[in-house]
Motif scaffolding. Structure first.
Motif, mmCIF file in Angstrom:
data_model
loop_
_atom_site.group_PDB
_atom_site.id
_atom_site.type_symbol
_atom_site.label_atom_id
_atom_site.label_comp_id
_atom_site.label_asym_id
_atom_site.label_seq_id
_atom_site.Cartn_x
_atom_site.Cartn_y
_atom_site.Cartn_z
ATOM 1 N N ILE A 148 0.844 -1.192 0.000
ATOM 2 C CA ILE A 148 0.000 0.000 0.000
ATOM 3 C C ILE A 148 0.884 1.248 0.000
ATOM 4 C CG2 ILE A 148 -0.370 0.227 2.495
ATOM 5 C CD1 ILE A 148 -3.082 0.683 -0.187
ATOM 6 N N SER A 149 2.021 1.173 0.646
ATOM 7 C CA SER A 149 2.958 2.292 0.648
ATOM 8 C C SER A 149 3.448 2.591 -0.766
ATOM 9 C CB SER A 149 4.141 1.970 1.571
ATOM 10 O OG SER A 149 5.086 3.002 1.536
ATOM 11 N N LYS A 150 3.780 1.540 -1.512
ATOM 12 C CA LYS A 150 4.223 1.717 -2.902
ATOM 13 C C LYS A 150 3.100 2.298 -3.750
ATOM 14 C CE LYS A 150 7.717 -1.917 -2.967
ATOM 15 N NZ LYS A 150 8.086 -3.223 -3.509
ATOM 16 N N MET A 151 1.876 1.855 -3.504
ATOM 17 C CA MET A 151 0.736 2.383 -4.252
ATOM 18 C C MET A 151 0.557 3.880 -3.982
ATOM 19 S SD MET A 151 -2.013 -0.729 -3.775
ATOM 20 C CE MET A 151 -3.308 0.053 -4.709
ATOM 21 N N LEU A 152 0.644 4.266 -2.718
ATOM 22 C CA LEU A 152 0.488 5.679 -2.365
ATOM 23 C C LEU A 152 1.607 6.532 -2.969
ATOM 24 C CD1 LEU A 152 -0.640 5.267 1.336
ATOM 25 C CD2 LEU A 152 -2.022 6.160 -0.555
ATOM 26 N N ARG A 153 2.838 6.006 -2.963
ATOM 27 C CA ARG A 153 3.948 6.743 -3.584
ATOM 28 C C ARG A 153 3.725 6.900 -5.082
ATOM 29 N NH1 ARG A 153 7.175 4.015 0.288
ATOM 30 N NH2 ARG A 153 7.678 2.378 -1.171
ATOM 31 N N SER A 154 3.173 5.865 -5.711
ATOM 32 C CA SER A 154 2.889 5.929 -7.133
ATOM 33 C C SER A 154 1.838 7.000 -7.434
ATOM 34 C CB SER A 154 2.411 4.565 -7.623
ATOM 35 O OG SER A 154 2.046 4.629 -8.973
ATOM 36 N N VAL A 155 0.811 7.065 -6.604
ATOM 37 C CA VAL A 155 -0.218 8.098 -6.773
ATOM 38 C C VAL A 155 0.402 9.482 -6.581
ATOM 39 C CG1 VAL A 155 -2.329 9.072 -5.780
ATOM 40 C CG2 VAL A 155 -2.143 6.601 -6.146
ATOM 41 N N ALA A 156 1.220 9.631 -5.545
ATOM 42 C CA ALA A 156 1.873 10.917 -5.284
ATOM 43 C C ALA A 156 2.773 11.303 -6.456
ATOM 44 C CB ALA A 156 2.685 10.847 -3.986
ATOM 45 N N GLU A 157 3.480 10.344 -7.026
ATOM 46 C CA GLU A 157 4.356 10.613 -8.170
ATOM 47 C C GLU A 157 3.547 11.114 -9.363
ATOM 48 O OE1 GLU A 157 7.299 8.098 -11.072
ATOM 49 O OE2 GLU A 157 7.303 7.590 -8.949
ATOM 50 N N THR A 158 2.347 10.575 -9.535
ATOM 51 C CA THR A 158 1.475 11.032 -10.617
ATOM 52 C C THR A 158 1.176 12.518 -10.454
ATOM 53 O OG1 THR A 158 0.476 8.862 -10.842
ATOM 54 C CG2 THR A 158 -0.785 10.713 -11.703
ATOM 55 N N PHE A 159 0.883 12.943 -9.230
ATOM 56 C CA PHE A 159 0.631 14.360 -8.978
ATOM 57 C C PHE A 159 1.890 15.182 -9.214
ATOM 58 C CE2 PHE A 159 -3.028 12.624 -6.788
ATOM 59 C CZ PHE A 159 -4.016 13.542 -7.100
ATOM 60 N N ASP A 160 3.038 14.703 -8.740
ATOM 61 C CA ASP A 160 4.302 15.411 -8.961
ATOM 62 C C ASP A 160 4.583 15.571 -10.448
ATOM 63 O OD1 ASP A 160 4.826 15.690 -6.270
ATOM 64 O OD2 ASP A 160 6.198 13.993 -6.164
ATOM 65 N N ASN A 161 4.379 14.502 -11.204
ATOM 66 C CA ASN A 161 4.635 14.549 -12.645
ATOM 67 C C ASN A 161 3.696 15.527 -13.337
ATOM 68 O OD1 ASN A 161 6.685 12.696 -12.415
ATOM 69 N ND2 ASN A 161 5.434 10.958 -13.002
ATOM 70 N N THR A 162 2.446 15.578 -12.900
ATOM 71 C CA THR A 162 1.483 16.506 -13.485
ATOM 72 C C THR A 162 1.941 17.939 -13.270
ATOM 73 O OG1 THR A 162 -0.332 14.957 -13.157
ATOM 74 C CG2 THR A 162 -0.926 17.251 -13.464
ATOM 75 N N VAL A 163 2.402 18.244 -12.077
ATOM 76 C CA VAL A 163 2.895 19.587 -11.778
ATOM 77 C C VAL A 163 4.120 19.887 -12.638
ATOM 78 C CG1 VAL A 163 3.971 21.031 -10.003
ATOM 79 C CG2 VAL A 163 1.948 19.681 -9.452
ATOM 80 N N GLU A 164 5.038 18.930 -12.734
ATOM 81 C CA GLU A 164 6.229 19.130 -13.568
ATOM 82 C C GLU A 164 5.844 19.349 -15.025
ATOM 83 O OE1 GLU A 164 9.534 16.470 -13.238
ATOM 84 O OE2 GLU A 164 9.364 16.408 -11.047
ATOM 85 N N ASP A 165 4.884 18.571 -15.529
ATOM 86 C CA ASP A 165 4.435 18.741 -16.910
ATOM 87 C C ASP A 165 3.854 20.135 -17.126
ATOM 88 O OD1 ASP A 165 5.234 16.153 -17.435
ATOM 89 O OD2 ASP A 165 3.196 15.311 -17.413
#
Length: 73
Positions: free
Chosen positions: A43-60
């Motif tokens: 579940i920790s890996k899943m949450l990090r993956s979701v957070a990374e999606t948000f980070d990538n969106t901001v970077e994009d």
């Protein structure tokens, strides 16, 4: 070009709303973990993956704004 740090610029209007949101995310993740019967690490890996999606969106968005600015120059 330096990156804008959203965490330094953003402040919650009401800190209780932030606490409530954190609790809601935590409760949701615990429910998903229970449904999947998976270990904490999963579940920790899943949450990090979701957070990374948000980070990538901001970077994009920032990259696109920089490209647009360069084209306008």
């Amino acid at each position: 070009m330096g990156r804008i740090s959203m965490t330094e610029d953003w402040k919650p209007v009401d800190s209780q709303v932030l606490v409530d949101a954190w609790e809601e995310i935590k409760d949701c993740a615990e429910g998903i973990q229970k449904d999947l019967a998976c270990p904490d690490e999963t579940i920790s890996k899943m949450l990090r993956s979701v957070a990374e999606t948000f980070d990538n969106t901001v970077e994009d968005l920032l990259d696109k704004a920089e490209e647009d600015w360069e084209e306008e120059k």
